[in-house]
Design an enzyme around this catalytic site. Structure first.
Site, PDB file in Angstrom:
ATOM      1  N   GLY A  11      44.653  50.365  42.155  1.00 29.60           N
ATOM      2  CA  GLY A  11      45.093  48.977  41.955  1.00 29.60           C
ATOM      3  C   GLY A  11      43.948  48.030  42.227  1.00 29.60           C
ATOM      4  O   GLY A  11      42.774  48.384  42.079  1.00 29.60           O
ATOM      5  N   CYS A  42      40.024  44.899  40.207  1.00 32.11           N
ATOM      6  CA  CYS A  42      38.965  45.352  39.293  1.00 32.11           C
ATOM      7  C   CYS A  42      39.359  46.506  38.364  1.00 32.11           C
ATOM      8  O   CYS A  42      39.373  46.333  37.150  1.00 32.11           O
ATOM      9  CB  CYS A  42      37.730  45.717  40.095  1.00 32.11           C
ATOM     10  N   LYS A  72      42.013  45.910  35.432  1.00 31.97           N
ATOM     11  CA  LYS A  72      41.615  44.974  34.369  1.00 31.97           C
ATOM     12  C   LYS A  72      40.345  45.455  33.658  1.00 31.97           C
ATOM     13  O   LYS A  72      40.209  45.292  32.447  1.00 31.97           O
ATOM     14  CB  LYS A  72      41.459  43.556  34.929  1.00 31.97           C
ATOM     15  N   THR A 129      37.438  36.873  35.976  1.00 31.15           N
ATOM     16  CA  THR A 129      37.562  37.308  34.576  1.00 31.15           C
ATOM     17  C   THR A 129      38.827  38.165  34.475  1.00 31.15           C
ATOM     18  O   THR A 129      38.751  39.374  34.261  1.00 31.15           O
ATOM     19  CB  THR A 129      36.322  38.116  34.121  1.00 31.15           C
ATOM     20  N   PHE A 148      28.958  45.206  42.852  1.00 36.59           N
ATOM     21  CA  PHE A 148      29.673  46.463  43.102  1.00 36.59           C
ATOM     22  C   PHE A 148      30.413  46.462  44.435  1.00 36.59           C
ATOM     23  O   PHE A 148      30.923  47.488  44.861  1.00 36.59           O
ATOM     24  CB  PHE A 148      28.695  47.650  43.051  1.00 36.59           C
ATOM     25  N   PHE A 173      36.339  59.269  46.093  1.00 35.63           N
ATOM     26  CA  PHE A 173      37.298  58.927  45.029  1.00 35.63           C
ATOM     27  C   PHE A 173      38.036  60.161  44.520  1.00 35.63           C
ATOM     28  O   PHE A 173      38.516  60.198  43.415  1.00 35.63           O
ATOM     29  CB  PHE A 173      36.635  58.157  43.874  1.00 35.63           C
ATOM     30  N   LYS A 179      45.010  48.505  49.063  1.00 39.36           N
ATOM     31  CA  LYS A 179      44.172  49.308  49.971  1.00 39.36           C
ATOM     32  C   LYS A 179      44.065  48.560  51.299  1.00 39.36           C
ATOM     33  O   LYS A 179      44.454  47.383  51.374  1.00 39.36           O
ATOM     34  CB  LYS A 179      42.815  49.606  49.353  1.00 39.36           C
ATOM     35  N   ARG A 187      33.160  46.181  47.427  1.00 43.70           N
ATOM     36  CA  ARG A 187      34.594  46.478  47.469  1.00 43.70           C
ATOM     37  C   ARG A 187      35.263  45.569  48.467  1.00 43.70           C
ATOM     38  O   ARG A 187      34.721  45.344  49.562  1.00 43.70           O
ATOM     39  CB  ARG A 187      34.829  47.931  47.922  1.00 43.70           C
ATOM     40  N   ARG A 241      47.082  42.654  44.098  1.00 41.07           N
ATOM     41  CA  ARG A 241      47.039  42.821  42.643  1.00 41.07           C
ATOM     42  C   ARG A 241      47.135  44.294  42.236  1.00 41.07           C
ATOM     43  O   ARG A 241      46.398  45.125  42.726  1.00 41.07           O
ATOM     44  CB  ARG A 241      45.753  42.189  42.080  1.00 41.07           C
TER      45      ARG A 241
HETATM   46  N1  NAD Z   1      36.963  41.088  44.044  1.00 42.73           N
HETATM   47  C1  NAD Z   1      36.153  42.123  43.967  1.00 42.73           C
HETATM   48  O1  NAD Z   1      36.244  43.064  44.752  1.00 42.73           O
HETATM   49  C2  NAD Z   1      35.090  42.187  42.892  1.00 42.73           C
HETATM   50  C3  NAD Z   1      34.079  43.164  42.977  1.00 42.73           C
HETATM   51  C4  NAD Z   1      33.114  43.209  41.989  1.00 42.73           C
HETATM   52  C5  NAD Z   1      33.150  42.323  40.922  1.00 42.73           C
HETATM   53  N2  NAD Z   1      34.164  41.403  40.842  1.00 42.73           N
HETATM   54  C6  NAD Z   1      34.167  40.478  39.715  1.00 42.73           C
HETATM   55  O2  NAD Z   1      33.661  39.213  40.166  1.00 42.73           O
HETATM   56  C7  NAD Z   1      34.339  38.148  39.481  1.00 42.73           C
HETATM   57  C8  NAD Z   1      34.968  37.226  40.500  1.00 42.73           C
HETATM   58  O3  NAD Z   1      35.973  37.950  41.180  1.00 42.73           O
HETATM   59  P1  NAD Z   1      36.634  37.397  42.531  1.00 42.73           P
HETATM   60  O4  NAD Z   1      37.508  38.495  43.021  1.00 42.73           O
HETATM   61  O5  NAD Z   1      35.562  36.858  43.402  1.00 42.73           O
HETATM   62  O6  NAD Z   1      37.521  36.203  41.926  1.00 42.73           O
HETATM   63  P2  NAD Z   1      38.336  35.109  42.743  1.00 42.73           P
HETATM   64  O7  NAD Z   1      39.507  34.784  41.896  1.00 42.73           O
HETATM   65  O8  NAD Z   1      38.534  35.534  44.140  1.00 42.73           O
HETATM   66  O9  NAD Z   1      37.337  33.835  42.762  1.00 42.73           O
HETATM   67  C9  NAD Z   1      36.976  33.098  41.641  1.00 42.73           C
HETATM   68  C10 NAD Z   1      36.744  31.667  42.089  1.00 42.73           C
HETATM   69  O10 NAD Z   1      36.177  30.934  41.009  1.00 42.73           O
HETATM   70  C11 NAD Z   1      36.651  29.611  41.081  1.00 42.73           C
HETATM   71  N3  NAD Z   1      36.419  28.932  39.813  1.00 42.73           N
HETATM   72  C12 NAD Z   1      37.011  29.144  38.607  1.00 42.73           C
HETATM   73  N4  NAD Z   1      36.535  28.285  37.680  1.00 42.73           N
HETATM   74  C13 NAD Z   1      35.607  27.524  38.302  1.00 42.73           C
HETATM   75  C14 NAD Z   1      34.777  26.461  37.891  1.00 42.73           C
HETATM   76  N5  NAD Z   1      34.802  25.997  36.634  1.00 42.73           N
HETATM   77  N6  NAD Z   1      33.950  25.899  38.792  1.00 42.73           N
HETATM   78  C15 NAD Z   1      33.920  26.343  40.059  1.00 42.73           C
HETATM   79  N7  NAD Z   1      34.702  27.329  40.525  1.00 42.73           N
HETATM   80  C16 NAD Z   1      35.524  27.930  39.655  1.00 42.73           C
HETATM   81  C17 NAD Z   1      38.106  29.787  41.442  1.00 42.73           C
HETATM   82  O11 NAD Z   1      38.666  28.595  41.969  1.00 42.73           O
HETATM   83  C18 NAD Z   1      38.031  30.919  42.464  1.00 42.73           C
HETATM   84  O12 NAD Z   1      37.897  30.418  43.788  1.00 42.73           O
HETATM   85  C19 NAD Z   1      35.323  38.813  38.532  1.00 42.73           C
HETATM   86  O13 NAD Z   1      34.724  38.954  37.276  1.00 42.73           O
HETATM   87  C20 NAD Z   1      35.537  40.179  39.144  1.00 42.73           C
HETATM   88  O14 NAD Z   1      35.905  41.160  38.191  1.00 42.73           O
HETATM   89  C21 NAD Z   1      35.115  41.304  41.812  1.00 42.73           C
END
Ligand code: NAD
Length: 432
Positions: free
Chosen positions: A260, A263, A266, A86, A152, A252, A324, A154, A331
């Site tokens: 950065g 999360c 954005k 997202t 949640f 924190f 980190k 990290r 990002r």
């Molecule tokens: N990265 C973190 O540390 C973290 C922690 C907590 C919450 N989040 C939240 O979790 C969500 C995912 O974050 P992320 O870092 O895992 O993202 P990411 O970009 O690493 O992974 C998302 C995956 O979804 C896939 N995807 C997109 N559209 C698709 C579809 N139609 N069908 C199947 N696969 C599809 C993409 O190819 C990608 O591999 C975000 O909303 C983020 O804010 C992330």
């Protein structure tokens, strides 16, 4: 239980592998065929300590499978987790929910019996309502329940965070569904995680509010550090003194670069947009966003001051460039602003990061990746410790440069200022 994770990124892959490790049958779906092919060969597309071993073990036990076939995943699962990205909408501040809505519409085609559809992606309030609307276009509302279960974890600590979370938040008004999800998370609840059940909109807002609050803590102590630098006070003493108050807590509260990652930047922006929509001015969060952007410029200004405003032809080394340690995630890292600025102004940059070379810097003039600390610090004029990787915590600086005493700017306060100065180094740090 039979579950599927849609989106095999940080969240989907880590939680999918960990759910499989708890004995569930898990299908990880991604639209990226290349990613799925790699995962089937045990090539992990992200840098996350401990993940490879868990994926390998559960893939070979048959509990964890990878596919691009969403129909197969949805029809064979009782619980469907939406874990797609997202990101921030281009040139805007709000969250781009295209992926979430596309997946919701795809899921709606394949509902063959009762499904629990769980949003793990971080989404603004009312997104669950919209997902429900999309799915109900093709299905009777009795055939599914949309739940919010914010994540949640990290990056860099993701496995530990999944296994030992502080809390598990479930947002739904359906008590049977709450029971089923409590059952899924039972092994973690037994190890001490608090299970908190609430309604869907509250769960959505909990995630954004938690991230905004943590971002505020970081920006707050960074600004206090700016003051400390002017008045000869040690920000670390201030942090310790503040953190000992149980209402505040010490985490924190470590001054350093701007926050950065994927999360905080954005999510803080998206939260203010949601609040604006409901005519509520989140002025504190808005000023945190501004303060964090300014932080990067303050660090550049300090670098210029350390080098007596002569950057041209200066050799500057960066140890760490990720936002980190224990992640390859770049990002919104402060280095993305600092390195291009310094390189454009004539500095010769050498950088080393344990997670490897970064494409984003490859087009910059006079910026080269080095394979280790020694190479990165060769004949350097200024060494900047940017990221707190373990291997930067006990450097013998005297061995790095025999000809001249290195100037060090430690953005993570990894070393004792007193000791460094006793050893004769010109050592600058944050808020001390
Ligand atoms: N990265 C973190 O540390 C973290 C922690 C907590 C919450 N989040 C939240 O979790 C969500 C995912 O974050 P992320 O870092 O895992 O993202 P990411 O970009 O690493 O992974 C998302 C995956 O979804 C896939 N995807 C997109 N559209 C698709 C579809 N139609 N069908 C199947 N696969 C599809 C993409 O190819 C990608 O591999 C975000 O909303 C983020 O804010 C992330």
């Amino acid at each position: 239980m039979k579950i599927c994770m849609i989106g095999a990124g940080y969240v989907g892959l880590v939680s999918g592998a960990c759910f499989a490790d708890l004995g569930n049958t898990v299908l990880c779906v991604d639209k990226d065929q290349n990613k799925i092919n790699k995962l089937k060969k045990n090539i992990i597309p992200i840098f996350e300590p401990g993940l490879k071993e868990i994926v390998y073990k559960n893939y070979h036990s048959g509990r964890l499978k990878f596919t691009t076939d969403l129909k197969l995943a949805v029809t064979n699962s009782d619980i469907i987790f939406i874990c797609v990205g997202t990101p921030t909408l281009k040139n805007k501040k709000s969250a781009d929910l295209t992926y979430v809505y596309k997946v919701s519409s795809d899921i709606s085609r394949y509902i063959n019996k009762f499904k629990i559809i769980v949003t793990k992606s971080t989404v603004p309030i009312f997104t669950g309502d919209k997902i429900e609307k999309i799915i109900s276009k093709r299905n009777n509302k009795k055939l599914f329940e949309v739940v919010s279960n914010p994540e949640f974890l990290r990056e860099g600590e993701a496995i530990r965070d999944f296994r030992f979370p502080d809390r598990i938040v479930i947002g739904t008004s359906n008590s049977n569904v709450t029971k089923k999800l409590k059952n899924l998370y039972d092994p973690l609840i037994k190890k001490g995680a608090t299970f908190f059940a609430t309604n869907r909109r509250s769960a959505e807002l909990i995630k954004y509010s938690a991230n905004a609050f943590l971002a505020t803590k970081i920006s707050f102590i960074n600004e206090i550090a700016n003051l400390c630098e002017k008045i000869n006070v040690n920000v670390e003493d201030v942090s310790i003194g503040m953190g000992l108050d149980k209402r505040i807590g010490s985490r924190f509260l470590r001054a350093g670069p701007a926050y950065g990652g994927s999360c905080f930047p954005k999510d803080t922006k998206a939260l203010t947009v949601s609040a604006d929509y409901f005519k509520t001015n989140l002025s504190i969060v808005k000023s945190v966003i501004k303060s964090n952007q300014k932080r990067k410029l303050i660090l550049i200004e300090r670098v210029k001051k350390i080098l007596s405003y002569k950057i041209k032809k200066k050799k500057i080394s960066f140890l760490g460039v990720t936002f980190k340690p224990n992640t390859d995630d770049m990002r919104e890292s402060s280095s993305l602003v600092m390195i291009p600025y310094l390189s454009k102004n004539g500095a010769m940059i050498r950088y080393y990061d344990p997670s490897g070379e970064k494409n984003i810097f490859s087009k910059l003039k006079n910026t080269i990746f080095c394979k280790n600390i020694t190479e990165a610090c060769k004949n350097t004029d200024l060494l900047i410790i940017h990221t707190e990787w373990d291997e930067f915590k006990a450097i013998d600086f005297s061995k790095l440069s025999k000809k001249k005493k290195i100037i060090i700017y430690d953005l993570r306060n990894l070393y004792s200022k007193k000791l460094m100065e006793m050893k004769g180094f010109k050592y600058f740090s944050i808020g001390r």
